[in-house]
Motif scaffolding. Sequence first.
Motif, PDB file in Angstrom:
ATOM      1  N   GLN A  73      22.260  -2.791  21.325  1.00  0.00           N
ATOM      2  CA  GLN A  73      22.736  -1.494  21.823  1.00  0.00           C
ATOM      3  C   GLN A  73      21.727  -0.841  22.773  1.00  0.00           C
ATOM      4  N   GLY A  74      20.658  -1.547  23.078  1.00  0.00           N
ATOM      5  CA  GLY A  74      19.703  -1.030  24.055  1.00  0.00           C
ATOM      6  C   GLY A  74      18.656  -0.095  23.488  1.00  0.00           C
ATOM      7  N   GLU A  75      18.618   0.042  22.166  1.00  0.00           N
ATOM      8  CA  GLU A  75      17.628   0.951  21.572  1.00  0.00           C
ATOM      9  C   GLU A  75      16.273   0.272  21.373  1.00  0.00           C
ATOM     10  N   LEU A  76      16.276  -1.042  21.238  1.00  0.00           N
ATOM     11  CA  LEU A  76      15.030  -1.807  21.126  1.00  0.00           C
ATOM     12  C   LEU A  76      14.962  -2.778  22.301  1.00  0.00           C
ATOM     13  N   GLY A  77      13.752  -3.014  22.784  1.00  0.00           N
ATOM     14  CA  GLY A  77      13.598  -3.958  23.881  1.00  0.00           C
ATOM     15  C   GLY A  77      13.756  -5.397  23.420  1.00  0.00           C
ATOM     16  N   LEU A  78      13.368  -5.646  22.189  1.00  0.00           N
ATOM     17  CA  LEU A  78      13.338  -7.011  21.662  1.00  0.00           C
ATOM     18  C   LEU A  78      13.275  -6.926  20.149  1.00  0.00           C
TER      19      LEU A  78
END
Lengths: 376, 345
Positions: A73-78
């Motif tokens: 969902q784009g909240e963490l980069g990896l």
Amino acid sequence: MPSSLSESRESQPRASAPHDRPVQLLDPSGRRVPHAPYDDYVADVSGDQLASLYEDLVIVRRLDVEATALQRQGELGLWPPLLGQEAAQVGSARVLRPDDFVFSSYRENAVAYCRGVKLTEMLNVWRGTALSGWNPYEVGMATPAIVIGTQALHAMGYAVGAKLDGEDSVAVAYFGDGATTQGDVNEAMVFAASFRAPVIFFCQNNQWAISEPVTLQAQRPIADRAPGFGIPSVRVDGNDVLAVMAVMRRAVEQAREGGGPTFIEAITYRMGPHTTSDDPSRYVDPLEREEWAGRDPLARVEAHLREAGGLDDALAASIARRADEAAAEFRAGCTEQVDPPPLTMFDHVYAEPHRGVDEQRRQFGEYLESFEEGVN
Amino acid sequence: MAEMTLAKALNASLRRSLAHDDRVLIMGEDIGTLGGVFRVTDGLKAEFGGDRVMDMPLAESGILGMAVGLAFKGFRPVVEIQFDGFIYPAFDQIVTQVAKLHYRTRGNVRMPITIRVPFGGGIGAVEHHSESPEAYFAHTAGLRVVTCSTPQDAHTLLQQAIWCDDPVLFFEPKRRYWTKGEVDEDALDRDDVLPMGSARVVVPGSDVTLVTYGPLVATAIDAAAAAAAGSGGGDADTVSIEVIDLRSLAPVDVDTVVASVAKTGRLVIAHEAQRTGGIGADLAAELTDRCFYHLEAAPQRVTGFDIPYPASRHEEHFLPDLDRILDAVDRTMGRRPALYAGAVL
């Protein structure tokens, strides 16, 4: 005969014969199987304690799934999923005392959970708000090492320090099968033997180093290497939380009593990608993955507990609810994290004042201020 | 005050540090029973025991990684790397861990590790025993880099490095190990002792600022004396050189150099290390930036050439000597043609 180097490497057997039967106390169906002398080490692990371990397994898997979703969902980069390795991590970490010290790689988030790391503090690194999440001294666990195998030396050094200080605490190095090729892991074993350091080398052999199968790293069982360094080793079914706990208890007991290091190879499987950026469909045989799915670390504990009457639907539902609550807390702690102010990137480069960094911070601050309204 | 060699001053400094704080540990290859290949740790194991002065298995990365673990546990390790050219196996631990752990952990974990490195050439050694790798470490954020050139500085600066809560690369000029000098062993107790990061004006002068460090400080002093004497042509023939010993290479005490260049208008930088990406390149850029309108001539570098350290029968030509330094001084004075005169079309 293979005609080229690459052909000869690819034709190597996928799995070597184990040097002995890996320690297993719960088989994949949940049946309790004896394995001396390790039965004695978990004789006290009753229904309630096993149910508590089961709850850990459920929660860390739930958190891991949530983190993967947060990345999508784009909240963490990896995010580096630990899916499939829950028992290896929980079974070993639950053996440790608060004054023991863990040096891990980046995939040991279940170990961090067991050490008491706050849920939100597991995510800073992956969201990019900081290079680490927690104060190592508050939880007895260093922040994760990203350079493969480097932490084995740190654990060995810490263990020598504990010995110099006359303590009976131990240090644990967690690393994977890929790391066992690194010089640092091998040097750590030489030094640990030389200093008879109270350190446990805990290798999670999850069969893969990104896309490279373990046979690229080792032609014989990885655990077979340790005796050559003068370090006793044991192979354990890494998907069996009870067996992992037993071998870890034995290793830790020996280390506390001055018996020196032990090498544990926990045989497990990385059910997910290396990280959320990876695509295992390019290299994993679906049949192999399916085979390992049949050895799931949670399913066997659940089956065993239900058979023994230690788990009913009501308890299972309450554990699932607690896992959902933890996941919600995890998510909130992630999305609430704000980007750090720019000048804080200059913090803590040095412990003492440093004329170069201090001057660059001042100059960059003035530069930023020059764009503020009313200036220029 | 006592007269002692630079090596003996380092030994006395280590002894004092071990006695002062029982968290200080000495680690390295052959540093215990043997006392180190240069005898810098001579007698320390006998005095403080094998738990404080530890002979290490032969793996530099292992030694540094172990020091990291010991620092985590609250120790203050002092590591000896036997020769400059043997530090590279430890490069990964130094750059990725030692330098960055304090930053990575947001100040929670300190790395008060001192890494002693005998460096530089001029001793007729085989390959890997004469290198000057200081720029790699000066380039690495999180490290401090210090050198010494006199027995007194060796004694004082090494203690300062050990007490420093940051990791310090401590480069020892191995061809000056046997240089003797007066050492005040209580210098650190005096009020006028300079902080570890300070440069030192060794010889005052007014025409040219000559900046160097480590083994070339003695050469620079000789050059200043020769220039002051002139070549027999009277006062007009002499040059007054101000010699500065940087001592700290990271961070550099730029202010001291700026004050000198603002006065002299000319800058020559000398080091044994190769030229490209060296300490001299960075200092020339800094001083050009800060003293642009004071400069009478382009800053000059006198360095090792951009070749691997050559065989020992070549080293007298590779190493900057008095004549090459004076040649550069003369070019800043307009007495010899600038190296690149006419190069810009």
